[in-house]
Design a protein around this motif. Structure first.
Motif, PDB file in Angstrom:
ATOM      1  N   GLN A  40       0.848  -1.191   0.000  1.00  0.00           N
ATOM      2  CA  GLN A  40       0.000   0.000   0.000  1.00  0.00           C
ATOM      3  C   GLN A  40       0.889   1.249   0.000  1.00  0.00           C
ATOM      4  O   GLN A  40       2.078   1.163   0.254  1.00  0.00           O
ATOM      5  CB  GLN A  40      -0.915  -0.001   1.229  1.00  0.00           C
ATOM      6  N   ASP A  41       0.311   2.374  -0.324  1.00  0.00           N
ATOM      7  CA  ASP A  41       0.994   3.672  -0.338  1.00  0.00           C
ATOM      8  C   ASP A  41       2.099   3.756  -1.388  1.00  0.00           C
ATOM      9  O   ASP A  41       3.054   4.517  -1.245  1.00  0.00           O
ATOM     10  CB  ASP A  41       1.576   4.022   1.050  1.00  0.00           C
ATOM     11  N   ARG A  42       2.002   2.945  -2.447  1.00  0.00           N
ATOM     12  CA  ARG A  42       2.963   2.961  -3.567  1.00  0.00           C
ATOM     13  C   ARG A  42       4.381   2.609  -3.140  1.00  0.00           C
ATOM     14  O   ARG A  42       5.349   3.170  -3.641  1.00  0.00           O
ATOM     15  CB  ARG A  42       2.951   4.309  -4.288  1.00  0.00           C
ATOM     16  N   TRP A 124       9.277   8.817   0.171  1.00  0.00           N
ATOM     17  CA  TRP A 124       9.462   8.511   1.585  1.00  0.00           C
ATOM     18  C   TRP A 124       9.643   9.792   2.391  1.00  0.00           C
ATOM     19  O   TRP A 124       9.061   9.936   3.470  1.00  0.00           O
ATOM     20  CB  TRP A 124      10.655   7.576   1.812  1.00  0.00           C
ATOM     21  N   ALA A 125      10.428  10.730   1.893  1.00  0.00           N
ATOM     22  CA  ALA A 125      10.637  11.993   2.608  1.00  0.00           C
ATOM     23  C   ALA A 125       9.310  12.725   2.791  1.00  0.00           C
ATOM     24  O   ALA A 125       9.030  13.247   3.885  1.00  0.00           O
ATOM     25  CB  ALA A 125      11.634  12.869   1.857  1.00  0.00           C
ATOM     26  N   ASP A 126       8.483  12.752   1.756  1.00  0.00           N
ATOM     27  CA  ASP A 126       7.162  13.395   1.864  1.00  0.00           C
ATOM     28  C   ASP A 126       6.280  12.666   2.873  1.00  0.00           C
ATOM     29  O   ASP A 126       5.627  13.293   3.704  1.00  0.00           O
ATOM     30  CB  ASP A 126       6.459  13.428   0.508  1.00  0.00           C
ATOM     31  N   TYR A 127       6.249  11.344   2.788  1.00  0.00           N
ATOM     32  CA  TYR A 127       5.430  10.545   3.698  1.00  0.00           C
ATOM     33  C   TYR A 127       5.877  10.761   5.148  1.00  0.00           C
ATOM     34  O   TYR A 127       5.065  10.999   6.036  1.00  0.00           O
ATOM     35  CB  TYR A 127       5.520   9.059   3.334  1.00  0.00           C
ATOM     36  N   GLU A 132       5.320  13.087  10.732  1.00  0.00           N
ATOM     37  CA  GLU A 132       6.126  13.591  11.843  1.00  0.00           C
ATOM     38  C   GLU A 132       5.322  14.407  12.859  1.00  0.00           C
ATOM     39  O   GLU A 132       5.460  14.211  14.066  1.00  0.00           O
ATOM     40  CB  GLU A 132       7.295  14.417  11.320  1.00  0.00           C
ATOM     41  N   ALA A 133       4.490  15.305  12.403  1.00  0.00           N
ATOM     42  CA  ALA A 133       3.735  16.151  13.334  1.00  0.00           C
ATOM     43  C   ALA A 133       2.802  15.313  14.201  1.00  0.00           C
ATOM     44  O   ALA A 133       2.716  15.530  15.414  1.00  0.00           O
ATOM     45  CB  ALA A 133       2.945  17.203  12.568  1.00  0.00           C
ATOM     46  N   ALA A 134       2.135  14.358  13.604  1.00  0.00           N
ATOM     47  CA  ALA A 134       1.224  13.515  14.372  1.00  0.00           C
ATOM     48  C   ALA A 134       1.989  12.630  15.353  1.00  0.00           C
ATOM     49  O   ALA A 134       1.521  12.369  16.465  1.00  0.00           O
ATOM     50  CB  ALA A 134       0.384  12.658  13.430  1.00  0.00           C
ATOM     51  N   TYR A 135       3.168  12.188  14.974  1.00  0.00           N
ATOM     52  CA  TYR A 135       3.971  11.348  15.863  1.00  0.00           C
ATOM     53  C   TYR A 135       4.528  12.163  17.032  1.00  0.00           C
ATOM     54  O   TYR A 135       4.510  11.717  18.177  1.00  0.00           O
ATOM     55  CB  TYR A 135       5.113  10.707  15.079  1.00  0.00           C
ATOM     56  N   ALA A 136       5.001  13.358  16.736  1.00  0.00           N
ATOM     57  CA  ALA A 136       5.588  14.215  17.769  1.00  0.00           C
ATOM     58  C   ALA A 136       4.529  14.745  18.731  1.00  0.00           C
ATOM     59  O   ALA A 136       4.812  14.971  19.902  1.00  0.00           O
ATOM     60  CB  ALA A 136       6.341  15.379  17.120  1.00  0.00           C
ATOM     61  N   ASN A 137       3.307  14.959  18.236  1.00  0.00           N
ATOM     62  CA  ASN A 137       2.219  15.507  19.058  1.00  0.00           C
ATOM     63  C   ASN A 137       0.981  14.645  18.870  1.00  0.00           C
ATOM     64  O   ASN A 137       0.021  15.065  18.196  1.00  0.00           O
ATOM     65  CB  ASN A 137       1.917  16.952  18.640  1.00  0.00           C
ATOM     66  N   PRO A 138       0.925  13.449  19.441  1.00  0.00           N
ATOM     67  CA  PRO A 138      -0.164  12.519  19.161  1.00  0.00           C
ATOM     68  C   PRO A 138      -1.550  13.050  19.532  1.00  0.00           C
ATOM     69  O   PRO A 138      -2.535  12.679  18.905  1.00  0.00           O
ATOM     70  CB  PRO A 138       0.193  11.272  19.970  1.00  0.00           C
ATOM     71  N   GLU A 139      -1.636  13.936  20.504  1.00  0.00           N
ATOM     72  CA  GLU A 139      -2.953  14.461  20.880  1.00  0.00           C
ATOM     73  C   GLU A 139      -3.537  15.363  19.795  1.00  0.00           C
ATOM     74  O   GLU A 139      -4.735  15.549  19.711  1.00  0.00           O
ATOM     75  CB  GLU A 139      -2.907  15.193  22.237  1.00  0.00           C
TER      76      GLU A 139
END
Length: 146
Positions: A40-42, A124-127, A132-139
């Motif tokens: 998935q995701d090419r 990969w860099a774009d993905y 990154e933002a969601a991982y760093a700030n999961p809330e």
């Protein structure tokens, strides 16, 4: 494969013949063969034969009367290639798979537990940037920490 499975990020280059060198750290794991399939995701998924058996079990054993399962089964299995790495730990990515994953010379191989994934380096860099933002700030992000 370590107890934690395949981990890390590697940046080999694909040669003009479509060959990619697998990470040296995991070459022994792939000595018995490599199962390469469209993911998935090419990206492309890289499994050991045992790992592929675990991954594909439900698709392989799907009810033939289930139309959606048949479609998934056909697409996945028809787009899987079994290989044995050469003496330098290289596999050849078939042209149809290179096209699907939009692979050029610069690729990234990531360890994702049971499998590794092959990505076009720019994709990969774009993905990774999107995640990154969601991982760093999961809330505030959209990643689900399971």
């Amino acid at each position: 494969m370590a107890d934690n499975g395949f981990l890390g990020t590697y940046t080999p280059r694909m040669d003009d013949k479509g060959r990619i060198t697998l990470p040296a750290k995991y070459r022994d794991d792939f000595a018995g063969g490599v199962m390469l399939t469209k993911g998935q995701d090419r990206c492309l998924y890289v499994f050991t034969p045992e790992g592929f058996g675990t991954f594909a079990h439900s698709a392989i054993n799907a009810e033939v009367t289930d139309e959606r399962a048949r479609g998934y089964q056909r697409y996945m299995l028809a787009n899987t290639d079994q290989q044995h790495p050469d003496g330098q730990g290289r596999i050849t990515v078939p042209a149809r798979m290179r096209q699907y994953a939009q692979l050029d010379k610069d690729v990234v191989i990531t360890g994702i537990g049971l499998r590794m994934e092959i990505w076009d380096a720019a994709e990969w860099a774009d993905y990774e940037a999107r995640q990154e933002a969601a991982y760093a700030n999961p809330e505030r992000g959209t990643l689900n920490p399971l």
